[in-house]
Design an enzyme around this catalytic site. Sequence first.
Site, PDB file in Angstrom:
ATOM      1  N   ASP A 104     -11.756  -6.454  -3.032  1.00  0.00           N
ATOM      2  CA  ASP A 104     -12.592  -7.666  -2.998  1.00  0.00           C
ATOM      3  C   ASP A 104     -13.956  -7.275  -2.479  1.00  0.00           C
ATOM      4  OD1 ASP A 104     -12.785  -8.340   0.123  1.00  0.00           O
ATOM      5  OD2 ASP A 104     -10.794  -7.568  -0.286  1.00  0.00           O
ATOM      6  N   GLU A 164       0.812  -1.220   0.000  1.00  0.00           N
ATOM      7  CA  GLU A 164       0.000   0.000   0.000  1.00  0.00           C
ATOM      8  C   GLU A 164       0.848   1.274   0.000  1.00  0.00           C
ATOM      9  OE1 GLU A 164      -4.072  -1.718   2.068  1.00  0.00           O
ATOM     10  OE2 GLU A 164      -2.378  -1.279   3.370  1.00  0.00           O
TER      11      GLU A 164
HETATM   12  N1  SAH Z   1      -3.036 -11.573   2.377  1.00  0.00           N
HETATM   13  C1  SAH Z   1      -2.491 -10.930   3.544  1.00  0.00           C
HETATM   14  C2  SAH Z   1      -3.569 -10.600   4.572  1.00  0.00           C
HETATM   15  C3  SAH Z   1      -4.448  -9.481   4.121  1.00  0.00           C
HETATM   16  S1  SAH Z   1      -5.529  -8.948   5.371  1.00  0.00           S
HETATM   17  C4  SAH Z   1      -1.435 -11.848   4.142  1.00  0.00           C
HETATM   18  O1  SAH Z   1      -1.524 -13.036   3.998  1.00  0.00           O
HETATM   19  O2  SAH Z   1      -0.524 -11.309   4.787  1.00  0.00           O
HETATM   20  C5  SAH Z   1      -6.435  -7.730   4.471  1.00  0.00           C
HETATM   21  C6  SAH Z   1      -5.861  -6.304   4.442  1.00  0.00           C
HETATM   22  O3  SAH Z   1      -6.558  -5.555   3.474  1.00  0.00           O
HETATM   23  C7  SAH Z   1      -6.078  -5.541   5.736  1.00  0.00           C
HETATM   24  O4  SAH Z   1      -5.033  -4.613   5.916  1.00  0.00           O
HETATM   25  C8  SAH Z   1      -7.437  -4.849   5.545  1.00  0.00           C
HETATM   26  O5  SAH Z   1      -7.444  -3.523   6.000  1.00  0.00           O
HETATM   27  C9  SAH Z   1      -7.691  -4.864   4.038  1.00  0.00           C
HETATM   28  N2  SAH Z   1      -8.871  -5.617   3.563  1.00  0.00           N
HETATM   29  C10 SAH Z   1      -9.147  -5.785   2.244  1.00  0.00           C
HETATM   30  N3  SAH Z   1     -10.248  -6.556   2.082  1.00  0.00           N
HETATM   31  C11 SAH Z   1     -10.693  -6.872   3.325  1.00  0.00           C
HETATM   32  C12 SAH Z   1     -11.774  -7.675   3.807  1.00  0.00           C
HETATM   33  N4  SAH Z   1     -12.581  -8.309   2.973  1.00  0.00           N
HETATM   34  N5  SAH Z   1     -11.933  -7.785   5.147  1.00  0.00           N
HETATM   35  C13 SAH Z   1     -11.111  -7.154   5.996  1.00  0.00           C
HETATM   36  N6  SAH Z   1     -10.040  -6.410   5.601  1.00  0.00           N
HETATM   37  C14 SAH Z   1      -9.825  -6.258   4.275  1.00  0.00           C
END
Ligand code: SAH
Length: 232
Positions: free
Chosen positions: A196, A12
């Site tokens: 998403d 980001e």
């Molecule tokens: N793929 C990453 C984890 C991502 S967590 C890993 O394995 O390390 C998701 C991140 O994107 C968080 O920082 C949150 O703020 C944002 N985000 C995007 N879509 C989201 C969703 N459906 N629910 C919660 N947070 C979401």
Amino acid sequence: MIIGIIGAMVEEITPLLERLKHYESKNIGGNTYYEVKIGGHTIYIAYSKIGKVHAALTCSTMILHFQCEKIIFSGVAGGLSPDLHIGDLILGSKLCQYDVDITAFGHPLGFIPESRVFIESDETLNAIAHRVAQNQHINLKEGIIASGDLFIADSGKKQWIIQHFGASAVEMEGAAVAVVCDLLKVPFCILRSISDSADGKADVNFDEFLESSAKRSADFVMMMIDQILEKK
Ligand code: SAH
């Protein structure tokens, strides 16, 4: 002016650092803060790591250590409202913590004594965002953003958040930044691009669209920075 820009994940803030190029790094509490000088102004950029606790630490450090006078969060989120599609930009009008629940004591969902369920973002920063959107012919939505320490990838949980908080998007950091900025009286805004739709396909979509959506948000924030610094 001193401005802080926070992301949650390295993806980001990478587009910002690629654009700004010349920076110094400072390490505090497990995070790297990138210091960029533009004219007489300073911008600090950092990613907090995922979740509300990490975001609160980064935001507090930006304000109390680096004296940031405005905070902008840039990142990705899950879309809750049906009119938000992958890549769309949303500005958080107000933020709430949907995972706070002390209803056993008769309090409303999301409420903490001496605080409030919804924390409003800064009107002036939001107006700047809308001006940028208008000038660039970008469709910028505005709505409630709900934060919690869960990645929402389930239609049932998604509906629950919509029903109880009227939220348009869900993520994991915005409300933490809102709480810190509200208490320390620093104007903030939360900008997110949809990665998403917080449903059964959210994990797959997130992986596919994280980079492009994060860049959309970061590019928009750079245009906001240009506006903010121009005026001063
Ligand atoms: N793929 C990453 C984890 C991502 S967590 C890993 O394995 O390390 C998701 C991140 O994107 C968080 O920082 C949150 O703020 C944002 N985000 C995007 N879509 C989201 C969703 N459906 N629910 C919660 N947070 C979401």
